[in-house]
Each structure stands twice: as structure tokens, then as C-alpha cells.
Scaffold this motif. Structure first.
Motif, PDB file in Angstrom:
ATOM      1  N   ARG A  46       0.844  -1.216   0.000  1.00 35.71           N
ATOM      2  CA  ARG A  46       0.000   0.000   0.000  1.00 35.71           C
ATOM      3  C   ARG A  46       0.871   1.254   0.000  1.00 35.71           C
ATOM      4  N   TRP A  47       1.995   1.241   0.714  1.00 31.85           N
ATOM      5  CA  TRP A  47       2.949   2.363   0.751  1.00 31.85           C
ATOM      6  C   TRP A  47       3.474   2.654  -0.653  1.00 31.85           C
ATOM      7  N   ILE A  48       3.903   1.597  -1.336  1.00 35.77           N
ATOM      8  CA  ILE A  48       4.418   1.746  -2.698  1.00 35.77           C
ATOM      9  C   ILE A  48       3.312   2.251  -3.623  1.00 35.77           C
ATOM     10  N   ALA A  49       2.124   1.667  -3.542  1.00 35.51           N
ATOM     11  CA  ALA A  49       1.010   2.081  -4.412  1.00 35.51           C
ATOM     12  C   ALA A  49       0.621   3.535  -4.152  1.00 35.51           C
ATOM     13  N   TRP A  50       0.610   3.956  -2.885  1.00 37.31           N
ATOM     14  CA  TRP A  50       0.289   5.351  -2.540  1.00 37.31           C
ATOM     15  C   TRP A  50       1.309   6.295  -3.173  1.00 37.31           C
ATOM     16  N   ASN A  51       2.573   5.936  -3.099  1.00 41.67           N
ATOM     17  CA  ASN A  51       3.602   6.780  -3.707  1.00 41.67           C
ATOM     18  C   ASN A  51       3.510   6.779  -5.224  1.00 41.67           C
ATOM     19  N   GLN A  52       3.229   5.647  -5.818  1.00 40.92           N
ATOM     20  CA  GLN A  52       3.063   5.603  -7.273  1.00 40.92           C
ATOM     21  C   GLN A  52       1.890   6.477  -7.709  1.00 40.92           C
ATOM     22  N   GLU A  53       0.830   6.494  -6.928  1.00 40.51           N
ATOM     23  CA  GLU A  53      -0.305   7.386  -7.230  1.00 40.51           C
ATOM     24  C   GLU A  53       0.118   8.848  -7.078  1.00 40.51           C
ATOM     25  N   ASN A  54       0.908   9.160  -6.064  1.00 45.37           N
ATOM     26  CA  ASN A  54       1.430  10.528  -5.908  1.00 45.37           C
ATOM     27  C   ASN A  54       2.283  10.938  -7.107  1.00 45.37           C
ATOM     28  N   TYR A  55       3.124  10.034  -7.604  1.00 44.18           N
ATOM     29  CA  TYR A  55       3.932  10.363  -8.784  1.00 44.18           C
ATOM     30  C   TYR A  55       3.021  10.705  -9.954  1.00 44.18           C
ATOM     31  N   ARG A  56       1.973   9.874 -10.137  1.00 47.10           N
ATOM     32  CA  ARG A  56       1.064  10.064 -11.262  1.00 47.10           C
ATOM     33  C   ARG A  56       0.296  11.377 -11.147  1.00 47.10           C
ATOM     34  N   VAL A  57      -0.222  11.669  -9.955  1.00 46.15           N
ATOM     35  CA  VAL A  57      -1.071  12.845  -9.762  1.00 46.15           C
ATOM     36  C   VAL A  57      -0.256  14.132  -9.634  1.00 46.15           C
ATOM     37  N   HIS A  58       0.811  14.103  -8.854  1.00 44.97           N
ATOM     38  CA  HIS A  58       1.556  15.330  -8.527  1.00 44.97           C
ATOM     39  C   HIS A  58       2.905  15.461  -9.241  1.00 44.97           C
ATOM     40  N   GLY A  59       3.462  14.342  -9.685  1.00 43.57           N
ATOM     41  CA  GLY A  59       4.805  14.379 -10.258  1.00 43.57           C
ATOM     42  C   GLY A  59       5.886  14.188  -9.218  1.00 43.57           C
ATOM     43  N   TYR A  60       5.504  13.879  -7.990  1.00 43.41           N
ATOM     44  CA  TYR A  60       6.445  13.628  -6.907  1.00 43.41           C
ATOM     45  C   TYR A  60       5.737  12.808  -5.840  1.00 43.41           C
ATOM     46  N   GLY A  61       6.512  12.308  -4.923  1.00 40.70           N
ATOM     47  CA  GLY A  61       6.044  11.510  -3.793  1.00 40.70           C
ATOM     48  C   GLY A  61       7.269  11.204  -2.959  1.00 40.70           C
ATOM     49  N   LEU A  62       7.221  10.154  -2.179  1.00 46.82           N
ATOM     50  CA  LEU A  62       8.432   9.688  -1.519  1.00 46.82           C
ATOM     51  C   LEU A  62       9.180   8.843  -2.543  1.00 46.82           C
ATOM     52  N   TRP A  63      10.422   9.197  -2.774  1.00 44.51           N
ATOM     53  CA  TRP A  63      11.249   8.444  -3.703  1.00 44.51           C
ATOM     54  C   TRP A  63      12.160   7.510  -2.928  1.00 44.51           C
ATOM     55  N   LEU A  64      12.527   6.424  -3.563  1.00 44.23           N
ATOM     56  CA  LEU A  64      13.542   5.567  -2.995  1.00 44.23           C
ATOM     57  C   LEU A  64      14.879   6.301  -3.086  1.00 44.23           C
ATOM     58  N   THR A  65      15.674   6.251  -2.032  1.00 46.79           N
ATOM     59  CA  THR A  65      16.989   6.883  -2.050  1.00 46.79           C
ATOM     60  C   THR A  65      18.059   5.801  -2.014  1.00 46.79           C
ATOM     61  N   GLU A  66      19.060   6.012  -2.857  1.00 48.89           N
ATOM     62  CA  GLU A  66      20.187   5.092  -2.962  1.00 48.89           C
ATOM     63  C   GLU A  66      21.461   5.922  -3.098  1.00 48.89           C
ATOM     64  N   THR A  67      22.593   5.313  -2.774  1.00 46.95           N
ATOM     65  CA  THR A  67      23.857   5.965  -3.101  1.00 46.95           C
ATOM     66  C   THR A  67      23.984   5.972  -4.621  1.00 46.95           C
ATOM     67  N   HIS A  68      24.886   6.778  -5.136  1.00 49.55           N
ATOM     68  CA  HIS A  68      25.093   6.781  -6.585  1.00 49.55           C
ATOM     69  C   HIS A  68      25.569   5.415  -7.071  1.00 49.55           C
ATOM     70  N   GLY A  69      26.109   4.610  -6.165  1.00 46.18           N
ATOM     71  CA  GLY A  69      26.521   3.251  -6.503  1.00 46.18           C
ATOM     72  C   GLY A  69      25.404   2.226  -6.408  1.00 46.18           C
ATOM     73  N   GLY A  70      24.196   2.658  -5.981  1.00 45.04           N
ATOM     74  CA  GLY A  70      23.043   1.765  -5.945  1.00 45.04           C
ATOM     75  C   GLY A  70      22.730   1.135  -4.606  1.00 45.04           C
ATOM     76  N   GLU A  71      23.438   1.524  -3.531  1.00 43.27           N
ATOM     77  CA  GLU A  71      23.156   0.951  -2.209  1.00 43.27           C
ATOM     78  C   GLU A  71      21.902   1.600  -1.621  1.00 43.27           C
ATOM     79  N   PHE A  72      20.975   0.773  -1.137  1.00 42.52           N
ATOM     80  CA  PHE A  72      19.718   1.255  -0.566  1.00 42.52           C
ATOM     81  C   PHE A  72      19.976   2.079   0.686  1.00 42.52           C
ATOM     82  N   ILE A  73      19.378   3.268   0.749  1.00 47.12           N
ATOM     83  CA  ILE A  73      19.469   4.147   1.914  1.00 47.12           C
ATOM     84  C   ILE A  73      18.122   4.256   2.612  1.00 47.12           C
ATOM     85  N   GLY A  74      17.042   4.466   1.858  1.00 47.22           N
ATOM     86  CA  GLY A  74      15.720   4.621   2.447  1.00 47.22           C
ATOM     87  C   GLY A  74      14.776   5.271   1.462  1.00 47.22           C
ATOM     88  N   ASP A  75      13.974   6.205   1.967  1.00 51.52           N
ATOM     89  CA  ASP A  75      13.116   6.990   1.084  1.00 51.52           C
ATOM     90  C   ASP A  75      13.056   8.422   1.582  1.00 51.52           C
TER      91      ASP A  75
END
Length: 170
Positions: A46-75
Motif C-alpha cells: 500500500r505504501w508503494i502504491a500510494w507513492n506511485q499514485e502521488n507520482y502520477r497525480v503530482h509528479g512527486y512523492g516519496l522516492w527511494l533513495t540510494e547511493t550513486h553506486g546503488g546501495e539502498f538508503i531509504g526513502d
């Protein structure tokens, strides 16, 4: 879609395949105390779907954050919330246990703040924090220049940190 810019981090849209990392991010004792509802696959979906809906409606939401090397940091990102009876654009941020204490939350939040003032018409951007969350209070205190308290309809106390557009230079 545009994304925030940060020296150590990249931002991208969440995907269903990110669910295991997001579930693990909310699994430690500290995160469970702040976000007790985020403890199962359904809540994460539901968290992911809510954010995907935010991207669609607003053009932003909570994004996944990673290092430039691809290591998961959070959102981290921007979402519309209700605070003290009115809609506010909020910067939310969550960092996985192994990456906490390295300045990633503040770096990501600063990038989201700059993005918000550049890509929205919001007059102020906020961070809503539980008084029981000292780590987020520390980040919000460094990010924003104003703060007030309010009480949610359920009686829970919250701190509303905010930066006004005129003061938004970071």
C-alpha cells in the motif's frame, strides 16, 4: 520526471520490487516504535502504491533513495498531508538502520526542499514529526527555520517544522 539532486544520493520512483528493502527499513525496534503499521507485506504494498499514485497525480512523492553506486538508503520526498486542519506539503524521510547517523536524511531532505520550491507553488514546505522521534526532530531542526506544535484529531501531539518560500534558500 524530474528528481532531486544530491551529492551522495540518487532518487527514483519506488517499484514493487523494492518491497523487501522497504519492509526491512521499518523492521528495527526504533522504526517499529514510530511506524507500527508498516510491519507486513500488505502495508508495504500500500505504501508503494500510494507513492506511485502521488507520482502520477503530482509528479512527486516519496522516492527511494540510494547511493550513486546503488546501495539502498531509504526513502525521502514530498507528499501532501493534513496538519492542523489544512493541507501542507511535507518532506518525509526514512533511513534504513545500517545507514543511519551518516547525514543521509538531512542531505536527502535538503534536496527535496530545494526540489519542492523549484517544482511546486507551495508557499511553505513542512516536516511533521512525532515528539517521540528525536532523530527526525534533529533532522527537521537543521532543515527548517520555524516550528510550531499542533494536536491531531485523535489527540496525538505533533511538531510541524516549516520553511517558507521566501526563506527557502538553502
Amino acid at each position: 520526471m524530474a528528481f532531486p539532486a544530491s551529492p551522495r544520493l540518487r532518487f527514483r520512483e519506488m517499484q514493487a520490487s523494492d518491497a523487501p528493502q522497504l519492509l526491512a527499513m521499518f523492521a528495527d525496534d526504533y522504526a517499529q516504535g514510530i511506524y507500527p503499521a508498516m510491519q507486513d507485506d500488505g502495508a508495504i504494498a500500500r505504501w508503494i502504491a500510494w507513492n506511485q499514485e502521488n507520482y502520477r497525480v503530482h509528479g512527486y512523492g516519496l522516492w527511494l533513495t540510494e547511493t550513486h553506486g546503488g546501495e539502498f538508503i531509504g526513502d525521502c520526498g514530498l507528499t501532501w498531508q493534513n496538519a492542523d486542519g489544512r493541507p501542507v506539503l511535507e518532506i518525509g524521510y526514512h533511513v534504513t538502520l545500517s545507514q543511519r547517523g551518516q547525514g543521509y536524511a538531512l542531505e536527502a531532505a535538503r534536496a527535496a526542499l530545494a526540489f519542492g520550491f523549484a517544482h511546486t507553488k507551495a508557499d511553505e514546505i513542512t516536516s511533521i514529526v512525532s515528539p517521540d522521534n528525536p532523530a527526525s526532530i534533529a533532522v527537521a531542526s537543521k532543515l527548517h527555520n520555524e516550528k510550531r506544535e499542533y494536536t491531531k484529531p485523535d489527540g496525538a501531539k505533533r511538531l510541524l517544522f516549516f520553511t517558507r518560500r521566501a526563506a527557502g534558500a538553502i
